[in-house]
Design a protein around this motif. Structure first.
Motif, short mmCIF file in Angstrom:
data_model
loop_
_atom_site.label_atom_id
_atom_site.label_comp_id
_atom_site.label_asym_id
_atom_site.label_seq_id
_atom_site.Cartn_x
_atom_site.Cartn_y
_atom_site.Cartn_z
N ASN A 138 51.20 14.84 70.12
CA ASN A 138 49.82 14.51 69.76
C ASN A 138 48.88 14.78 70.93
OD1 ASN A 138 50.16 13.70 67.13
ND2 ASN A 138 50.31 11.52 67.60
N GLU A 227 48.53 5.49 67.94
CA GLU A 227 49.19 5.94 66.71
C GLU A 227 49.63 4.78 65.80
OE1 GLU A 227 49.96 7.10 69.75
OE2 GLU A 227 50.40 9.25 69.71
N ASN A 255 47.13 11.76 60.86
CA ASN A 255 47.74 11.90 62.17
C ASN A 255 46.62 11.90 63.22
OD1 ASN A 255 48.02 14.35 64.21
ND2 ASN A 255 49.99 13.32 64.08
#
Ligand SMILES: C[S@@+](CC[C@H](N)C(=O)[O-])C[C@H]1O[C@@H](n2cnc3c(N)ncnc32)[C@H](O)[C@@H]1O
Length: 272
Positions: A138, A227, A255
């Motif tokens: 990420n 997250e 996401n």
């Protein structure tokens, strides 16, 4: 035969070689922290990093490839940084990269960290702040996206994954060399937020404002949540505005890197 910019020693063939062991250790955060170095793989990324002025301290490459045309600027950068060339066998390249099909070279570069002072100096820019980002993929993708929209850099707030890990560097596709990386505690970010002359826009699922109707003008920090738990309560309270991206299906969130891309491109589109 053309003269190479740096002497090339005999190929290293043993996994017990100290340089090989050291480069391999850079997969671990404690050794990156100790040395201040990190690994980047591949000719394109290493060439770009050298062109951007990053210090290259070690270059492990497939023995015999030193005269390839693509190697010339990288070897010149290595020489300019006072680094060492390390020709190795394919098996050792695999060991260092921890991959079955490594590219023909890996460089060990010096990390660059900035403090919040650099953010206050560049008030016209967009910054991306990440609250306790945990996933290196990420973080790398966010660096790549921040670079794509011309953002000034990334502010890592609190306990974040390492932007210089092999996984984050790989996912950034070289953007790690083109965005400033700032690290700070949550308390430092709160103090910075109190004097930041622009907007801090937070992205959060319970937000009331649709991301398409927010005001993105002026100096901007786009703040993204962790997250698992999203933004912390103090960071939510710090934001001038909280925006949400509608979720029309069954998933309750996007996401982190995808949400960052949507928010940044919308800001880019709407800023005057
Ligand atoms: C995977 S989400 C976090 C989900 C977490 N369970 C929560 O409650 O916030 C990670 C981050 O991406 C951003 N994000 C993801 N989907 C979003 C959406 N639909 N609207 C606004 N931000 C979103 C937010 O910054 C969020 O904190």
């Amino acid at each position: 035969m053309t003269q190479l910019p740096i002497p090339i020693p005999d190929p290293i063939t043993s996994a017990a070689n100290a340089e090989v062991k050291f480069l391999r250790s850079l997969h671990e955060r404690k050794y990156r922290k100790k040395s201040g170095w990190f690994l980047a793989e591949g000719t394109r990324i290493c060439r770009e990093a050298v062109a951007l002025g990053w210090d290259l301290h070690r270059l492990a490459f497939l023995a015999g490839r030193e005269s390839d045309a693509v190697m010339a600027p990288i070897l010149a950068g290595l020489a300019a940084s006072g680094g060492r060339a390390l020709p190795v066998t394919e098996a050792l390249l695999q060991r260092i990269s921890r991959k079955d099909n490594p590219q023909i070279l890996l460089g060990a570069f010096a990390q660059r960290w900035h403090d919040l002072q650099s953010v206050t100096l560049q008030t016209d820019k967009v910054w991306v702040a990440l609250d306790r980002v945990r996933d290196p993929g990420n973080l790398g993708t966010v660096m790549r996206t921040a670079d794509a929209v011309g953002a000034a850099g990334i502010i890592l707030v609190g306990d974040c994954t390492d932007p210089f890990s092999v996984e984050a560097v790989r996912a950034s596709m070289g953007a790690v060399f083109n965005v400033q990386i700032v690290a700070c505690s949550e308390a430092e970010f709160m103090a910075f937020g109190a004097i930041w002359p622009g907007r801090i826009i937070g992205t959060a699922l319970p937000a009331a404002v649709d991301y398409r109707s927010a005001d993105y003008d002026g100096p901007l920090v786009m703040l993204m949540g962790n997250e698992q738990s999203g933004l912390s309560k103090p960071l939510i309270d710090l934001c001038h505005q909280l925006i949400k991206i509608p979720m029309l299906g069954r998933s309750d969130s996007l996401n982190l890197a995808v949400a960052t891309g949507v928010a940044l491109y919308t800001a880019l589109d709407k800023r005057r």
